[in-house]
Write a protein that holds these residues in place. Structure first.
Motif, PDB file in Angstrom:
ATOM      1  N   LYS A 103      -2.956  -3.521   4.859  1.00 38.30           N
ATOM      2  CA  LYS A 103      -2.205  -4.389   3.953  1.00 38.30           C
ATOM      3  C   LYS A 103      -2.400  -3.952   2.506  1.00 38.30           C
ATOM      4  O   LYS A 103      -1.452  -3.961   1.722  1.00 38.30           O
ATOM      5  CB  LYS A 103      -2.629  -5.844   4.142  1.00 38.30           C
ATOM      6  N   LEU A 113      -0.071  -1.160   1.708  1.00 36.71           N
ATOM      7  CA  LEU A 113       1.285  -1.679   1.555  1.00 36.71           C
ATOM      8  C   LEU A 113       1.441  -2.372   0.209  1.00 36.71           C
ATOM      9  O   LEU A 113       2.441  -2.195  -0.484  1.00 36.71           O
ATOM     10  CB  LEU A 113       1.634  -2.636   2.699  1.00 36.71           C
ATOM     11  N   TYR A 126       3.969  -1.334  -2.689  1.00 40.04           N
ATOM     12  CA  TYR A 126       4.959  -2.299  -3.159  1.00 40.04           C
ATOM     13  C   TYR A 126       4.817  -2.548  -4.665  1.00 40.04           C
ATOM     14  O   TYR A 126       5.819  -2.715  -5.368  1.00 40.04           O
ATOM     15  CB  TYR A 126       4.872  -3.611  -2.374  1.00 40.04           C
ATOM     16  N   LYS A 175       9.468  -5.311   0.975  1.00 43.97           N
ATOM     17  CA  LYS A 175       8.185  -4.839   1.530  1.00 43.97           C
ATOM     18  C   LYS A 175       8.407  -4.151   2.870  1.00 43.97           C
ATOM     19  O   LYS A 175       7.740  -3.174   3.186  1.00 43.97           O
ATOM     20  CB  LYS A 175       7.201  -6.000   1.687  1.00 43.97           C
ATOM     21  N   LEU A 220       7.195  -0.484   3.824  1.00 45.84           N
ATOM     22  CA  LEU A 220       6.376  -0.228   5.017  1.00 45.84           C
ATOM     23  C   LEU A 220       7.045   0.808   5.916  1.00 45.84           C
ATOM     24  O   LEU A 220       6.382   1.726   6.411  1.00 45.84           O
ATOM     25  CB  LEU A 220       6.119  -1.523   5.791  1.00 45.84           C
TER      26      LEU A 220
END
Length: 193
Positions: free
Chosen positions: A61, A64, A68, A102, A106
């Protein structure tokens, strides 16, 4: 494991900086300083949740969120440039920038990881010396463009340098730390047989 996450993060930074050069040389420095600060906070977080697994390799996460954050800064920079160009030239043919979701980010991370895994499987590697030489040559070329020794798009080169400096400042790392991380990224993303 930690080095892999850092490598992916820096590869995304490099891609964003390169793509930004194509859009405009007009941007707000605050966007990139804030992006650097956001990245620093994300990396200091204790959140180790996995958002995807690609052939056994995890995408966290944190990774990511960093990607982002870079996408958001890129979008805000492109949007600001678009608005200024639209106002200055009244150019109705310009298309407004679109921010990725997002999920889009991803999906890009998954595609990049698949490409990297395939390249490794096929035996494509770059030595540390090759990566360092390439990076040093690129830095020298950029400095030669800025100083006027060679012709080139001086505004784009200055823009790229400014973005990097603002990210470094917000991130709270040194230029030397940044350079080392970029060289490692070159090893991972610029594959040669």
């Amino acid at each position: 494991m930690k080095e892999k996450k850092i490598r992916r993060c820096f590869s995304l930074i490099i891609m964003v900086v390169i793509s930004l050069m194509a859009f405009s040389t007009v941007f707000s420095a605050d966007i990139w300083i804030e992006c650097g600060k956001k990245i620093k906070n994300i990396q200091q977080s204790k959140d180790n949740r996995v958002v995807a697994v690609v052939n056994g390799e995890k995408i966290y996460k944190k990774d990511l969120e960093v990607a982002y954050a870079l996408e958001e800064a890129s979008y805000l920079s492109r949007k600001e440039s678009y608005q200024k160009l639209l106002k200055k030239y009244k150019a109705s043919f310009l298309k407004p920038p679109v921010q990725k979701t997002k999920k889009d980010v991803l999906n890009s991370m998954i595609e990049n990881l698949l490409l990297l895994q395939t390249a490794k499987k096929e035996g494509y590697i770059v030595s540390e010396k090759e990566a360092k030489d390439y990076y040093e040559k690129t830095k020298k070329t950029m400095q030669d463009v800025i100083s006027g020794k060679v012709s080139g798009d001086m505004e784009s080169v200055k823009f790229a340098n400014d973005v990097i400096e603002k990210l470094i400042k917000g991130w709270g790392i040194t230029r030397e730390e940044y350079d080392k991380k970029v060289i490692e990224q070159i090893r991972n993303w610029c594959k040669s047989k």
